[in-house]
Write an enzyme that holds these catalytic residues in place. Structure first.
Site, short mmCIF file in Angstrom:
data_model
loop_
_atom_site.label_atom_id
_atom_site.label_comp_id
_atom_site.label_asym_id
_atom_site.label_seq_id
_atom_site.Cartn_x
_atom_site.Cartn_y
_atom_site.Cartn_z
N GLU A 1 4.51 10.98 3.32
CA GLU A 1 3.45 9.99 3.06
C GLU A 1 3.19 9.15 4.30
O GLU A 1 2.05 8.78 4.58
CB GLU A 1 3.92 9.09 1.90
CG GLU A 1 2.81 8.46 1.14
CD GLU A 1 1.83 9.48 0.59
OE1 GLU A 1 2.29 10.52 0.07
OE2 GLU A 1 0.64 9.26 0.72
N GLU B 1 -4.50 8.68 8.57
CA GLU B 1 -5.69 8.00 8.05
C GLU B 1 -6.06 6.80 8.91
O GLU B 1 -7.22 6.53 9.15
CB GLU B 1 -5.41 7.49 6.63
CG GLU B 1 -5.71 8.49 5.57
CD GLU B 1 -5.39 7.92 4.20
OE1 GLU B 1 -5.19 8.72 3.29
OE2 GLU B 1 -5.34 6.67 4.06
N GLU C 1 2.22 1.80 -3.41
CA GLU C 1 1.24 2.39 -4.33
C GLU C 1 1.12 3.88 -4.11
O GLU C 1 0.97 4.66 -5.06
CB GLU C 1 -0.11 1.70 -4.10
CG GLU C 1 -1.20 2.23 -4.96
CD GLU C 1 -2.53 2.32 -4.22
OE1 GLU C 1 -2.81 1.38 -3.43
OE2 GLU C 1 -3.26 3.30 -4.42
N HIS D 1 0.83 -1.21 0.00
CA HIS D 1 0.00 0.00 0.00
C HIS D 1 0.86 1.25 0.00
O HIS D 1 0.60 2.23 -0.71
CB HIS D 1 -0.91 -0.05 1.23
CG HIS D 1 -1.79 1.13 1.36
ND1 HIS D 1 -1.71 2.00 2.42
CD2 HIS D 1 -2.75 1.60 0.56
CE1 HIS D 1 -2.59 2.95 2.27
NE2 HIS D 1 -3.25 2.73 1.14
#
Lengths: 122, 522
Positions: free
Chosen positions: B206, B213, B136, B133
């Site tokens: 990131e 999140e 990506e 993830h």
């Protein structure tokens, strides 16, 4: 067989049936009610569904007639004579819609689907 | 004499006013009373409306035949051969193992081109969980040729969209562009996959985003399914969370990402799929030129899966939270892999159980019995049946969202309908579910992106693109006895996995659910 039953129950053909209709007319007229007002939505949920589908004015008129009759019954009075002459107890507004609701319910049952409403025992 | 007079009066047709005037004619009243009559049917508004309603209802007795032509409530099996012709999917395998598959639609002027690969959170290890993830997220942040945000800016200058998703067994990067820009999109994708630079400050930025999140979420449908997988496939690779754990995310570095690309982004496990205004030969040429730096290690995903097979554990996870208004839960059985022929029967069973929410057009009149029970009694806000397939296992079950007071009734309805699939299945229901499945499959592939996704997914799972004609034949081969056999295989007296979040105090316990996976009636 069913035509014999119909002729027994038809006020135009049978004296007993017309006597019954006249008696009912007199009694309903005294309180200003129609025959279709006596159908109780709590008794049969099909009647409740049919009343839900009828236009607002018809249901309002029905409720007002019922209120007037309840009021008269409480006061142990009858409707005034001139209003009694204007009554039309056997003008129906519910029978066709009720027949339609019952027909739809039977069709739904025949197709194997669950019924939309069921009577619950209070 | 008087009696006969009275009898004839009674026999006369009903006219209340006339009988009154006859009776009262002898008494001394004013003349005005004799003119009081009941009003005609057009006097009052409610009588007028009742009269017009009667005539409308009369019309329903004889409906117009034109409206009944397609309106039969009985599901029928119709041949679909006239809609099954599709342009052929051309597949070329390059020498390094990469498969290029395209389906050109001559009437479209846009195209979707993307890379679908057999890599996902399943193929990580416990220490590197979360790399797929993270990768990506990082991969569009700059390559050697194009600076930071270069790839995204370039695609958007062309007027296209760039998108990516990571799943448990599949990762995809695709771009939707105009037909004339397809080759440029392939160039960008190849660049991004092979030459990505992962700069330190991008990585740390990131990392912060992902951590935030993870902390923010918790009560969505996706979370219920994540918990379901983590409990159903505990101690096995499919149970890992796609996003990874907080500790892993804090320690992922440049080397992890490059190592992941080296091991898992290999050409035999990749499919370059394109659909829309594309020409097969051009894409093949571009791919031959550009996809050169990826490793062509021939370990297939199936071999990796065989090394670490997934195991299903009957279990439950419940997260009670009384501060949210709705309870969400999912009940699932272990299903089978996508290559098993019974997966088609499971798809039909999913359509038989159906899905419903308060905005569904069908409402209380839908075909599935479970949907009827749920909607007529108002015991759920929404429910859907799901069936997912992975390489060696799968999940089949029902997901529902409900208010906290009706969870008992809802669980009863769900379990009795699911177990009923093993006992009583009517042919009508199966035909209806088959038709719904066929139409939903065809309706879903209605744009260049769903078609490209379909090509990529099918090539990865089946190794070939199943033509619709074959798919429909397989669906039609499922009948009531097949459903019963498949339900007996997967649902009858089998352990299940439950995951629930929200105000779930009244959700029945695991033993209650497990008892209702069989009936004692036979």
């Amino acid at each position: 067989m069913s035509s014999l039953l119909q002729s027994l129950l038809d006020p135009k053909k049978s004296w007993l049936a017309s006597l019954h209709m006249k008696t009912l007319t007199n009694r309903l007229r005294k309180y200003g009610l129609r025959y279709d007002d006596l159908y109780d939505p709590y008794y049969d949920l099909d009647i409740k569904e049919a009343l839900n589908r009828l236009p607002r004015e018809i249901v309002d008129a029905r409720n007002q007639r019922l209120k007037r009759a309840i009021d008269l019954s409480m006061k142990h009075e009858y409707l005034p004579e001139d209003l009694q002459k204007m009554q039309t107890p056997f003008r129906s507004y519910l029978q066709e819609m009720l027949a339609l609701v019952k027909k739809e319910k039977e069709e739904r049952e025949a197709l194997g689907a669950l019924p939309l409403y069921q009577r619950t025992i209070p | 004499m008087a009696i006969r007079h009275l009898l004839s009066l009674a026999r006369r047709s009903h006219k209340p006013s006339s009988s009154f005037t006859l009776v009262r004619s002898s008494s001394s009243r004013s003349n005005a009373e004799e003119f009081i009559k009941p009003p005609p049917p057009t006097a009052t508004i409610y009588d007028r409306i009742a009269h017009s309603l009667k005539s409308k209802l009369q019309k329903l007795e004889n409906p117009d035949i034109r409206f009944l032509k397609y309106g039969s409530p009985h599901p029928t099996q119709t041949p679909h051969t006239h809609i099954l012709s599709r342009p052929e999917t051309k597949i070329t395998t390059l020498p390094n193992g990469l498969r290029v598959a395209t389906e050109s639609a001559s009437n479209s002027r846009t195209a979707t081109v993307g890379v679908w690969m057999d890599a996902g959170s399943r193929f990580e290890s416990d220490e590197t969980n979360g790399t797929a993830h993270f990768l990506e997220r990082m991969i569009f942040k700059g390559t050697e040729k194009r600076r930071a945000k270069g790839p995204e800016e370039e695609i958007e200058n062309m007027g296209g969209h760039l998108n990516a998703y990571t799943w448990r067994e599949e990762t995809a990067y695709y771009a939707k562009v105009m037909g004339k820009d397809v080759l440029k999109a392939v160039d960008i994708l190849a660049d991004v996959l092979q030459n990505s630079k992962f700069e330190e400050r991008c990585i740390s930025r990131e990392r912060g985003v992902i951590l935030r999140e993870l902390q923010a979420g918790g009560h969505t449908e996706e979370d219920v399914f994540d918990h379901l997988h983590s409990t159903a496939f505990q101690y096995s690779p499919l149970g890992r969370n796609i996003h990874g754990t907080c500790d892993n995310i804090k320690t992922i570095s440049n080397e992890h990402l490059h190592h992941y690309i080296q091991t898992h982004y290999t050409t035999p496990r990749m499919v370059l799929a394109a659909s829309g205004a594309v020409k097969h030969e051009e894409i093949v040429e571009q791919a031959k030129k550009l996809f050169t730096k990826l490793s062509s290690d021939s370990t297939t995903a199936t071999q990796l899966v065989a090394k670490e097979p997934a195991s299903f554990t009957g279990s439950e996870v419940r997260i009670i939270n009384d501060y949210v208004p709705l309870a969400k839960f999912a009940v699932a059985f272990e299903a089978t892999s996508s290559t098993d022929p019974d997966s088609i029967a499971l798809m039909v069973m999913r359509e038989m159980l159906g899905s419903w929410n308060k905005n569904t057009g069908g409402g209380k009149h839908m075909g599935s019995k479970l949907v009827q029970r749920v909607s007529i009694n108002g015991i759920a806000e929404s429910m859907k049946a799901f069936s997912t397939n992975y390489k060696d296992t799968g999940l089949f079950g029902v997901y529902a969202v409900a208010k906290p007071d009706c969870l008992g009734d809802l669980s009863f309805a769900i379990m009795s309908e699911m177990t009923k699939l093993a006992y009583r299945v009517s042919e009508d229901d199966v035909i209806r579910a088959r038709n719904q499945l066929k139409s939903s499959l065809m309706l879903h592939t209605d744009g260049t992106t769903p078609i490209a996704e379909d090509i990529g997914h099918q090539l990865l799972t089946y190794g070939r693109r199943i033509p619709f004609a074959e798919l429909f034949t397989r669906i039609d081969a499922v009948d009531a006895s097949t459903i019963k056999r498949v339900a007996n295989r997967f649902l009858y007296d089998r352990d299940l996995a439950i995951s629930a979040i929200g105000p779930i105090q009244d959700l029945p316990d695991y033993n209650w659910f497990r008892r209702r996976t069989y009936w004692n009636r036979y």
